[in-house]
Design an enzyme around this catalytic site. Structure first.
Site, PDB file in Angstrom:
ATOM      1  N   ARG A   1      22.967  -7.756  11.684  1.00  0.00           N
ATOM      2  CA  ARG A   1      23.016  -7.974  10.240  1.00  0.00           C
ATOM      3  C   ARG A   1      24.475  -7.977   9.816  1.00  0.00           C
ATOM      4  O   ARG A   1      25.270  -7.125  10.268  1.00  0.00           O
ATOM      5  CB  ARG A   1      22.286  -6.844   9.494  1.00  0.00           C
ATOM      6  CG  ARG A   1      20.777  -6.955   9.510  1.00  0.00           C
ATOM      7  CD  ARG A   1      20.277  -8.152   8.697  1.00  0.00           C
ATOM      8  NE  ARG A   1      18.819  -8.259   8.705  1.00  0.00           N
ATOM      9  CZ  ARG A   1      18.111  -8.964   9.594  1.00  0.00           C
ATOM     10  NH1 ARG A   1      18.714  -9.647  10.542  1.00  0.00           N
ATOM     11  NH2 ARG A   1      16.796  -9.015   9.503  1.00  0.00           N
TER      12      ARG A   1
ATOM     13  N   GLU B   1      25.575 -13.363   3.174  1.00  0.00           N
ATOM     14  CA  GLU B   1      24.983 -14.658   3.491  1.00  0.00           C
ATOM     15  C   GLU B   1      24.456 -15.362   2.255  1.00  0.00           C
ATOM     16  O   GLU B   1      23.812 -14.701   1.429  1.00  0.00           O
ATOM     17  CB  GLU B   1      23.813 -14.462   4.475  1.00  0.00           C
ATOM     18  CG  GLU B   1      24.218 -14.586   5.907  1.00  0.00           C
ATOM     19  CD  GLU B   1      23.116 -14.168   6.862  1.00  0.00           C
ATOM     20  OE1 GLU B   1      23.416 -13.383   7.765  1.00  0.00           O
ATOM     21  OE2 GLU B   1      21.963 -14.621   6.689  1.00  0.00           O
TER      22      GLU B   1
ATOM     23  N   HIS C   1      22.665 -17.930  11.181  1.00  0.00           N
ATOM     24  CA  HIS C   1      21.529 -17.010  11.339  1.00  0.00           C
ATOM     25  C   HIS C   1      20.338 -17.683  12.051  1.00  0.00           C
ATOM     26  O   HIS C   1      19.261 -17.815  11.479  1.00  0.00           O
ATOM     27  CB  HIS C   1      21.106 -16.448   9.964  1.00  0.00           C
ATOM     28  CG  HIS C   1      20.375 -15.121  10.090  1.00  0.00           C
ATOM     29  ND1 HIS C   1      20.456 -14.121   9.144  1.00  0.00           N
ATOM     30  CD2 HIS C   1      19.536 -14.632  11.047  1.00  0.00           C
ATOM     31  CE1 HIS C   1      19.701 -13.094   9.507  1.00  0.00           C
ATOM     32  NE2 HIS C   1      19.140 -13.391  10.664  1.00  0.00           N
TER      33      HIS C   1
HETATM   34  C1  GLV Z   1      16.044 -12.156  11.625  1.00  0.00           C
HETATM   35  O1  GLV Z   1      17.170 -11.846  11.337  1.00  0.00           O
HETATM   36  C2  GLV Z   1      14.970 -11.209  11.683  1.00  0.00           C
HETATM   37  O2  GLV Z   1      15.155 -10.043  11.310  1.00  0.00           O
HETATM   38  O3  GLV Z   1      13.871 -11.611  12.095  1.00  0.00           O
END
Ligand code: GLV
Ligand code: GLV
Length: 329
Positions: A243, A272, A290
C-alpha cells in the site's frame, strides 16, 4: 427475491452472474463520490454493497449505513473502518489467497525491472537510440546473490521469497515490522534454513532490495520514512506492492534524488492515482498502476469470491472470507 446488491464498479464474471442469481443487482455507471455512496448506503435499499479499494467506507458513513455488509473486491481492506463496521454489526468480506502468486510476480518483476533498468532500456530502443551492442550500455545490478529484505512474512511475502530463492537471492525478513515478533520454525514451515529473520532495524540496513508486504494500518503508515531511507544502503532499491502510504513518498523522491537509495519499483502510491511531485521524472524508478492482481484469471476469481461473500452476507450467513469478527445477527 428480496436481496438487493449495490456494486460500485462492474466486476468480471462470474461475479455479476452469481449476484443476479441471488437477487437484484445495481451496478453504478461510474465510481461514486463519497457523498453519493454514503447516501446510497443509508437509503435502506441495499442489503450488501460490493466495494472497490477507492470507496472510502469510514466511521460516519458506517454510522448511517443501513446495510448488512460490505464485500470488498480486494484482499486489502484499509479503505474500510473495520472497528466501526464491527461496532455497527456490519460484516465485511475480502478476497485473500487468489491473488498471492500474481502479486508476488509483480514484486519479482519490479525487482528485476529496477535492477536491469527495464524502463530506461525500453525507452532507449523506442526513441531510436539503440545504435548496436555496447560494452557499457545500461549496466544494471545483479539479482542473483543480492539480499532481498522482506518487510512482513505473510502469503505474498512468502510467495515472493519462493521466487527470489529461485533467482539465487539471499532472503531475510522481518515478520511484522516495526515490531519484532519472531516466528517459530513451525510458522516458518518450508522456509526453515532457507531464509533468515532479522529485526526491522537490521533488515533496513542489510538489504539490497527492500520489498514491502505489510497491511496498511496505524503501525505501518510511513513505516519507510526519511530516517529508514537514510539508513538503507546507497545501492539499495525499494519495492512496494503493498500500500502506498506505507512509504513517505515525498521522502522517497528526496532519497532517490540525493542518492540515499538507488531506485524504486512501485505498484502503489501514497495518494493514488496522484504521484508525489518529481517521482515520475526520476529515471531510477519503475512505476505501475496498481496491477498486482491484474490477470484475467485472478480478477475473475476475485469476482467469484467477492460475489459469494456478498450473497452469504445477504442471506444472513458469514462470508466465505470474513474480515471482522462475527456479529450478533
Ligand atoms: C489490491 O491491492 C488488493 O488489496 O486486493
Ligand atoms: C495478504 O493477504 C498477504 O497475502 O500477504
Amino acid at each position: 427475491m428480496g436481496n438487493h446488491f449495490l456494486v460500485t464498479a462492474a466486476i468480471p464474471e462470474p461475479g455479476l452472474q452469481f449476484l443476479s442469481d441471488a437477487g437484484q443487482v445495481t451496478v453504478l455507471p461510474e465510481p461514486p463520490s463519497y457523498g453519493t455512496l454514503a447516501t446510497l448506503c443509508a437509503s435502506g435499499d441495499f442489503d450488501v454493497v460490493l466495494t472497490q479499494l477507492r470507496d472510502v467506507i469510514d466511521a460516519p458513513l458506517l454510522a448511517d449505513a443501513r446495510v448488512k455488509g460490505f464485500s470488498n473486491y480486494a484482499v486489502g481492506y484499509n479503505n474500510i473502518d473495520i472497528d466501526a463496521a464491527t461496532r455497527h454489526g456490519i460484516l465485511v468480506g475480502n478476497t485473500p489467497g487468489v491473488l498471492t502468486d500474481a502479486t508476488a510476480d509483480i514484486a519479482m518483476l519490479l525487482i528485476l525491472g529496477t535492477a536491469r533498468r527495464v524502463v530506461e532500456a525500453d525507452r532507449l530502443v523506442r526513441d531510436g537510440n539503440f545504435l548496436g551492442w555496447e560494452p557499457k550500455l545500461l549496466l544494471g545490478r545483479d539479482v542473483s546473490g543480492a539480499v532481498l529484505g522482506l518487510a512482513g512474512f505473510g502469503r505474498i511475502a512468502r510467495a515472493t521469497a519462493r521466487r527470489a530463492l529461485g533467482f539465487g537471492m539471499e532472503v531475510i525478513f522481518s515478520p511484522r515490522p516495526p515490531d519484532d515478533r519472531p516466528l517459530s520454525d513451525e510458522e516458518l514451515g518450508e522456509f526453515v534454513g532457507k531464509v533468515r529473520q532479522v529485526p526491522w532495524a537490521e533488515l533496513v540496513e542489510q538489504n539490497d532490495f527492500l520489498s514491502l508486504h505489510v497491511p496498511l494500518n496505524d503501525q505501518t503508515r510511513h513505516l519507510v520514512d526519511a530516517d529508514v531511507l537514510q539508513r538503507m544502503k546507497p545501492g539499495a532499491i525499494l519495492i512496494n506492492t503493498a500500500r502506498g502510504p506505507v512509504v513517505d513518498e515525498t521522502a522517497l523522491v528526496e532519497a532517490l534524488r540525493n542518492g540515499a537509495i538507488a531506485g524504486a519499483g512501485l505498484d502503489v502510491f501514497e495518494d493514488e492515482p496522484q504521484l508525489a511531485p518529481g517521482l515520475a521524472e526520476l529515471p531510477n524508478t519503475v512505476l505501475l498502476p496498481h496491477v498486482g492482481s491484474a490477470t484475467v484469471r485472478v480478477r475473475s476469481e476475485m469476482a467469484r469470491l467477492s460475489a459469494l461473500n456478498a450473497v452469504a452476507i445477504a442471506e444472513g450467513r458469514l462470508p466465505l472470507h470474513p474480515v471482522n469478527a462475527p456479529v450478533t445477527a
